[in-house]
Design a protein around this motif. Structure first.
Motif, short mmCIF file in Angstrom:
data_model
loop_
_atom_site.label_atom_id
_atom_site.label_comp_id
_atom_site.label_asym_id
_atom_site.label_seq_id
_atom_site.Cartn_x
_atom_site.Cartn_y
_atom_site.Cartn_z
N ALA A 296 -1.31 10.49 1.59
CA ALA A 296 -0.06 10.56 0.80
C ALA A 296 -0.27 11.43 -0.43
O ALA A 296 0.62 12.21 -0.82
N ALA A 297 -1.46 11.31 -1.04
CA ALA A 297 -1.76 12.12 -2.23
C ALA A 297 -1.80 13.61 -1.85
O ALA A 297 -1.25 14.46 -2.58
N SER B 128 1.59 4.02 -3.09
CA SER B 128 1.41 5.46 -2.89
C SER B 128 2.70 6.19 -3.22
O SER B 128 2.68 7.26 -3.83
N GLN C 243 1.56 14.87 -1.36
CA GLN C 243 2.20 15.06 -2.66
C GLN C 243 1.71 16.34 -3.33
O GLN C 243 2.49 17.07 -3.96
N SER D 35 0.83 -1.20 0.00
CA SER D 35 0.00 0.00 0.00
C SER D 35 0.87 1.26 0.00
O SER D 35 0.68 2.16 -0.83
N THR E 279 -8.53 2.67 6.73
CA THR E 279 -7.29 3.36 7.09
C THR E 279 -6.29 3.36 5.93
O THR E 279 -5.64 4.38 5.66
N LEU E 280 -6.18 2.22 5.24
CA LEU E 280 -5.26 2.17 4.10
C LEU E 280 -5.71 3.14 3.01
O LEU E 280 -4.88 3.83 2.39
N ASP E 281 -7.03 3.20 2.77
CA ASP E 281 -7.57 4.16 1.80
C ASP E 281 -7.21 5.59 2.22
O ASP E 281 -6.76 6.40 1.40
N LEU F 105 -4.84 6.56 4.27
CA LEU F 105 -3.38 6.80 4.21
C LEU F 105 -2.95 7.11 2.78
O LEU F 105 -2.09 7.97 2.55
N ALA F 106 -3.56 6.39 1.80
CA ALA F 106 -3.25 6.67 0.39
C ALA F 106 -3.71 8.08 0.05
O ALA F 106 -3.00 8.83 -0.65
N ASP G 189 -6.54 -2.55 -1.19
CA ASP G 189 -7.09 -2.43 0.17
C ASP G 189 -8.18 -3.46 0.39
O ASP G 189 -8.31 -4.03 1.48
#
Lengths: 472, 313
Positions: free
Chosen positions: B57-58, A129, B61, A125, B49-51, B53-54, A396
């Protein structure tokens, strides 16, 4: 009337009887901690009365048998639950290993409020990213050498993680196949033991003896076999137990009619069949079926999901990259090599010279970022091959799928442990040894022995008196 | 109810294992601040949470992109500002020279000043950012966009543009992209106006400066009047470009605020999904510890109880 000598014989018989009681108590006390031991009791019955002119006269007591205190109902319930426990335990072990192999964990440090202040994830994951972020950075600075190098580094990290995850999952699959073979070998050994014990038990009982310890051992073997696979047992000749697995009777009396073996159903998918007749078995419980279901269910889905993710990433990144030009106007440098998670890698030419990244849509404008932008936009683009989900959403969901399966296995193991523990406690409370009870029994037998000895002494005195009376 | 002696030890062992496992899990939650650490802890929360976190991160960025654009925008602004001041200065010289009372010697000196201004403008038009990318070449930013031709004395006699009129757009949010670039020339009549040459505004700075230099050197004050008017277009174009740059910089500041707000919101969502409730966890940990101590103490008492203790030896 049995007379003095008859009474003396009765006292002697009583000494033997109470001594047997002491011996059985000693046996129980000696096995207070022995797993699978069922406590024994001595069955003491009055010996037949002797008809006399004044009515029936007792002739003492005798130890007629030594019995185990067991419940066949509880034993069968424990076997049945052991089979279910074995199924979920093997699933839990396999899925826990897969979870570790996937290395998708959250980490953080508790802040002042106790909540994590820097939650981050490991594994694919974060790597994905990172790659998409580096593409975005490249779009902002398409000719920047550091941005180009960052893209290559992130891509190498991601590819390496894909390789590692795939390799770990493949190794896990191999380990599960090995585990199947080992379990099948153990099951065959137990089947053989049970058949032998059937023969020995019947032999011992045929000659009028007892085979309580052999029965304990066989019960333990049946429980251990239940952990490996679901079994059905029926009573055979004498005290023998016949064992059926997957509809095939494998043990009948002292005979092993057939055994189990693994076979390759294709692509290394090991399944179980009978060794002699070659009948494929459909099992419903035990660690063998749990291992098969974990391997062919959740783990296969997980590996397939990771491979599909890698495959789609390779296709999409290469498609965008191949249509572009580098800052110096060159083209034809593919970004990713390989076809799926097992062999995905960054083109070595590109890795050696990141300036060859094709970020421009035209050969004459090295600073154009249209291709870099396409690459960055892949992060939020739905992919047909991923069920119209983005890379992140698809992955995910794959992770959550594994989590769901493992959570179910954890819950089932917890529930089964509670059920099995409860049944084993019931079984143990019935068949296990209680030291206080045995000590009380021991005191009873000891006192009875003392009384019988006192009877012998009294009779001896009486007989002496009688002899004295005669000589006088 | 009959209880086998080894039932005690088996039950105690189970209880100890359960309580130790509970304490271990709770302690891990307290130290990490996370109630969810592995997918199986809470699959739904893990996925969310993973969604997030991505998404975080975006947003991070986007902020990085914005910082990159702001740095480049500052470079672009500095170059344009210098060019505008230079143009304004030359425009003043041209206005002064066109008064009809200026001597030829002064006009010749002015011509020399204009030639130096052309040199300076060329340097500014070929300015680069910190990464070495040319600011005013459009997307052809890997080589100097403006090339001068010189006479035998080294004086610039003409300037050609080798860039293009395209500009890059860079994402600053999930739905918005911003371009900070200005092409050196745009003769298409559409798109982002060119900095030096632009059909829409009539700007053509280098040719206008070269014409002014020639007319000053020739003492053609009538032509100088016309040149001054042309330079006015260049000046206006530059002022317009500077204003646009300012507007874009404001947009970038707003985008940065938005990205930070989004990241903060996502951090809150991550905390809600995966962070532990410290008070509740500590209470549970205390309960588990108390239960463990009680289990140990009661076990020790029970294990001591035996009929053997009361039988005469």
């Amino acid at each position: 009337m049995i007379g003095l000598l008859g009474t003396l014989n009765m006292a002697a018989q009583s000494l033997q009887t109470q001594m047997t009681g002491v011996q059985v108590t000693g046996q129980n006390l000696a096995n207070v901690g022995t797993t699978g031991y069922a406590r024994q009791t001595v069955d003491i019955q009055s010996t037949p009365d002797i008809a006399t002119s004044i009515g029936p006269e007792g002739s003492g007591a005798d130890a007629t048998s030594i019995q185990q205190v067991v419940s066949s109902f509880l034993n069968s319930q424990v076997q049945s639950q052991q089979s279910v426990s074995g199924y979920w335990s093997s699933q839990q072990t396999a899925l826990q290993t897969a979870q570790t192999n996937l290395d998708e964990f959250l980490s953080g440090t508790a802040g002042a409020s106790g909540s994590s202040t820097d939650t981050s994830s490991t594994g694919l994951s974060a790597q994905m990213s990172g790659l998409f972020s580096s593409f975005s950075s490249l779009a902002a600075s398409p000719t920047s050498a550091s941005a180009q190098q960052a893209v290559v580094s992130q891509a190498q990290n991601l590819a390496s993680t894909f390789n590692q995850v795939d390799s770990s999952l493949s190794s896990l699959k191999d380990s599960l196949n090995s585990s199947l073979t080992t379990d099948v070998g153990s099951a065959n050994e137990l089947l053989s033991n049970i058949a032998s014990l059937n023969g020995e038990i019947n032999s011992a009982e045929f000659s009028g003896g007892t085979a309580n310890e052999l029965l304990d051992t066989r019960e333990q073997d049946l429980e251990n076999l239940s952990k490996l696979t679901d079994i059905q047992t029926t009573t055979g000749t004498g005290s023998a137990v016949n064992v059926t697995i997957g509809g095939q009777t494998l043990v009948s009396g002292s005979q092993v009619l057939d055994s189990l073996q693994t076979y390759d159903a294709g692509s290394g998918q090991m399944l179980v069949q009978t060794a002699t007749s070659g009948t494929a078995l459909t099992l419903t419980g035990g660690s063998i079926q749990g291992t098969i279901d974990a391997r062919d269910g959740t783990l296969a889905t997980l590996q397939s999901g990771v491979n599909q993710l890698a495959s789609t990433l390779i296709t999409q990144v290469n498609a965008a990259q191949d249509a572009g030009y580098s800052a110096t106007g060159t083209s034809g440098t593919t970004f990713f090599t390989g076809t799926d998670a097992s062999d995905i890698g960054v083109n070595s030419t590109l890795a050696g010279n990141p300036s060859l990244i094709q970020t421009s849509g035209t050969a004459t404008a090295g600073g154009d970022n249209s291709v870099a932008l396409q690459l960055a936009n892949l992060a939020s683009a739905s992919q047909t091959t991923l069920g119209n989900q983005t890379f992140s959403d698809s992955y995910d969901q794959t992770v959550a799928g594994l989590g769901d399966a493992l959570q179910t296995a954890n819950d089932q193991v917890s529930n089964q442990t509670a059920v099995t523990t409860m049944l084993q406690t019931q079984q143990n409370d019935l068949s296990g040894v209680n030291v206080d009870e045995e000590m009380t029994n021991l005191m009873g037998f000891q006192r009875a022995y003392e009384a019988s000895a006192q009877l012998v002494t009294t009779l001896n005195t009486m007989m002496g008196d009688t002899l004295t009376m005669k000589t006088a | 109810m009959r209880v086998a002696t080894n039932s005690y030890s088996a039950a105690m062992l189970n209880q100890f294992n359960t309580l130790v496992s509970q304490q271990d899990n709770l302690q891990s939650e307290v130290s990490s601040g996370l109630s969810v650490q592995a997918p199986a802890d809470n699959p739904g929360a893990m996925e969310t949470t993973l969604d997030d976190l991505a998404g975080q991160a975006a947003q991070t960025q986007y902020n990085t992109n914005i910082t990159t654009l702001q740095t480049r925008a500052t470079s672009v602004y500095n170059a344009m500002d210098s060019l505008q001041k230079l143009t304004s200065n030359i425009e003043s010289i041209a206005t002064s020279a066109s008064s009809g009372t200026t001597s030829q010697a002064t006009l010749t000196n002015d011509a020399t000043t204009v030639q130096q201004a052309i040199q300076q403008a060329l340097e500014l038009a070929n300015a680069q950012d910190s990464a070495g990318s040319y600011l005013f070449g459009g997307t052809a930013s890997t080589s100097p966009p403006f090339t001068a031709t010189t006479d035998a004395s080294g004086n610039i006699t003409g300037v050609t543009y080798s860039g293009n009129s395209s500009v890059n757009k860079v994402p600053v949010s999930a739905t918005a992209s911003v371009s900070i670039d200005v092409p050196g020339a745009n003769t298409t009549g559409t798109g982002t106006p060119g900095l030096i040459t632009d059909t829409q505004s009539g700007a053509d700075l280098f040719n206008h400066l070269l014409a002014l230099q020639t007319d000053l050197a020739a003492g053609n004050q009538t032509a100088v009047v016309a040149d001054a008017a042309e330079l006015q277009k260049d000046d206006s174009n530059l002022i317009s470009q500077i204003a646009t740059n300012g507007a874009v910089q404001t947009r970038l500041t707003n985008a940065a605020t938005f990205a930070t707000t989004q990241a903060t919101g996502l951090a809150t969502m991550i905390a809600n999904a995966s962070s532990t409730d410290l008070v509740q966890t500590m209470v549970q940990l205390n309960q588990a510890q108390t239960s463990y101590q009680a289990a140990l103490q009661s076990s020790a008492k029970i294990m001591q109880l035996s009929l053997l203790n009361y039988l005469p030896t």
